[in-house]
Design a protein around this motif. Structure first.
Motif, PDB file in Angstrom:
ATOM      1  N   TRP A 113       0.847  -1.189   0.000  1.00  0.00           N
ATOM      2  CA  TRP A 113       0.000   0.000   0.000  1.00  0.00           C
ATOM      3  C   TRP A 113       0.881   1.237   0.000  1.00  0.00           C
ATOM      4  O   TRP A 113       1.887   1.286   0.703  1.00  0.00           O
ATOM      5  N   TYR A 114       0.511   2.239  -0.770  1.00  0.00           N
ATOM      6  CA  TYR A 114       1.280   3.483  -0.759  1.00  0.00           C
ATOM      7  C   TYR A 114       0.398   4.642  -1.203  1.00  0.00           C
ATOM      8  O   TYR A 114      -0.694   4.460  -1.756  1.00  0.00           O
ATOM      9  N   THR A 115       0.868   5.838  -0.944  1.00  0.00           N
ATOM     10  CA  THR A 115       0.198   7.045  -1.379  1.00  0.00           C
ATOM     11  C   THR A 115       1.252   8.078  -1.710  1.00  0.00           C
ATOM     12  O   THR A 115       2.414   7.929  -1.349  1.00  0.00           O
ATOM     13  N   GLY A 116       0.860   9.125  -2.413  1.00  0.00           N
ATOM     14  CA  GLY A 116       1.831  10.129  -2.821  1.00  0.00           C
ATOM     15  C   GLY A 116       1.172  11.289  -3.535  1.00  0.00           C
ATOM     16  O   GLY A 116       0.031  11.632  -3.240  1.00  0.00           O
ATOM     17  N   LYS A 117       1.861  11.877  -4.508  1.00  0.00           N
ATOM     18  CA  LYS A 117       1.372  13.077  -5.166  1.00  0.00           C
ATOM     19  C   LYS A 117       0.292  12.809  -6.215  1.00  0.00           C
ATOM     20  O   LYS A 117      -0.237  13.734  -6.801  1.00  0.00           O
ATOM     21  N   GLY A 119      -0.786  12.294  -0.413  1.00  0.00           N
ATOM     22  CA  GLY A 119      -0.679  11.618   0.858  1.00  0.00           C
ATOM     23  C   GLY A 119       0.773  11.477   1.278  1.00  0.00           C
ATOM     24  O   GLY A 119       1.692  11.670   0.482  1.00  0.00           O
ATOM     25  N   ILE A 120       0.984  11.112   2.542  1.00  0.00           N
ATOM     26  CA  ILE A 120       2.336  10.975   3.075  1.00  0.00           C
ATOM     27  C   ILE A 120       2.589   9.565   3.596  1.00  0.00           C
ATOM     28  O   ILE A 120       3.528   8.896   3.191  1.00  0.00           O
ATOM     29  N   ALA A 162      -6.670   0.144   5.837  1.00  0.00           N
ATOM     30  CA  ALA A 162      -5.582   1.092   5.586  1.00  0.00           C
ATOM     31  C   ALA A 162      -5.968   2.481   6.086  1.00  0.00           C
ATOM     32  O   ALA A 162      -7.089   2.944   5.865  1.00  0.00           O
ATOM     33  N   TRP A 163      -5.016   3.137   6.752  1.00  0.00           N
ATOM     34  CA  TRP A 163      -5.162   4.507   7.221  1.00  0.00           C
ATOM     35  C   TRP A 163      -4.019   5.320   6.636  1.00  0.00           C
ATOM     36  O   TRP A 163      -2.894   4.834   6.519  1.00  0.00           O
ATOM     37  N   PHE A 164      -4.287   6.573   6.277  1.00  0.00           N
ATOM     38  CA  PHE A 164      -3.247   7.381   5.644  1.00  0.00           C
ATOM     39  C   PHE A 164      -3.434   8.857   5.973  1.00  0.00           C
ATOM     40  O   PHE A 164      -4.522   9.301   6.382  1.00  0.00           O
ATOM     41  N   THR A 165      -2.352   9.622   5.815  1.00  0.00           N
ATOM     42  CA  THR A 165      -2.406  11.061   6.046  1.00  0.00           C
ATOM     43  C   THR A 165      -2.435  11.798   4.713  1.00  0.00           C
ATOM     44  O   THR A 165      -1.820  11.372   3.733  1.00  0.00           O
TER      45      THR A 165
END
Length: 208
Positions: free
Chosen positions: A8-12, A38-39, A49-52
């Motif tokens: 899992w990942y997040t980004g621009k 996300g960061i 999944a939790w994300f900022t």
């Protein structure tokens, strides 16, 4: 990394992403507004999944049961959620970059609780959780003459203690610290700082 070794990942890209390295399948969840990114992503015991979302000043949640996502507004305007972790009780903890607060979100009660750092004004990005359920974080400030500090939050009592870093380096360098069960604090890989810190209950000592 999920239990099945998917990632899992997040980004621009204004989305939460889930990649299966074996098949190459990529699931995209366009949960953020254009221009946001996300960061951090963490998984709780249910596999949710939790994300900022830094620029959106929000945290997000993907439910494994429903395959749906939602966003929750950070309680402090322009606080800028950054690093995140989940504790053994599935409480969600994250750092507010600009407002310099450790923040807890309880998925059961849906309540946010904020713990401002003692050394205001300051900035905070990431932190770690030790074997005694204490969160350790690094602080820095743009104020002239301010030294870096490392803080410790007892997640059970809410008590915070902060220590001045006795090394001559930018505090940002200890921001992404690695905290071991032996209470050894060392900079993350890639940092310009090569000296470790040994931490006990009362002080921080230079080593090396």
């Amino acid at each position: 990394v999920d239990k099945d070794d998917t990632v899992w990942y997040t980004g621009k890209g204004a989305r939460l992403a889930h990649l299966d390295p074996e098949t190459g399948k990529l699931d995209l969840y366009p949960v953020l507004r254009r221009g946001e990114h996300g960061i951090a992503v963490v998984l709780d015991s249910k596999g949710d999944a939790w994300f900022t979302a830094l620029q959106g000043n929000q945290i997000g949640h993907w439910s494994r049961k429903t395959d749906q996502t939602r966003l929750l507004a950070n309680p402090t305007p322009r606080g800028r959620p950054y690093g995140m972790l989940v504790d053994r009780n599935d409480k969600i903890w994250y750092a507010q970059f600009h407002s310099c607060k450790v923040t807890r979100f309880d998925p059961v009660t849906q309540r946010f609780t904020e713990f401002p750092a003692l050394s205001q004004p300051c900035m905070m990005r990431r932190f770690g959780l030790d074997s005694k359920d204490r969160i350790w974080y690094g602080l820095w400030s743009h104020s002239k003459g301010r030294r870096g500090r490392i803080g410790r939050l007892d997640t059970r009592t809410g008590k915070i203690v902060e220590f001045t870093v006795p090394l001559d380096f930018p505090v940002e360098a200890v921001d992404a610290e690695l905290l071991t069960t032996a209470n050894g604090l060392a900079p993350a890989a890639g940092s310009d700082v090569i000296r470790a810190l040994l931490v006990d209950d009362n002080e921080i000592n230079q080593a090396g």
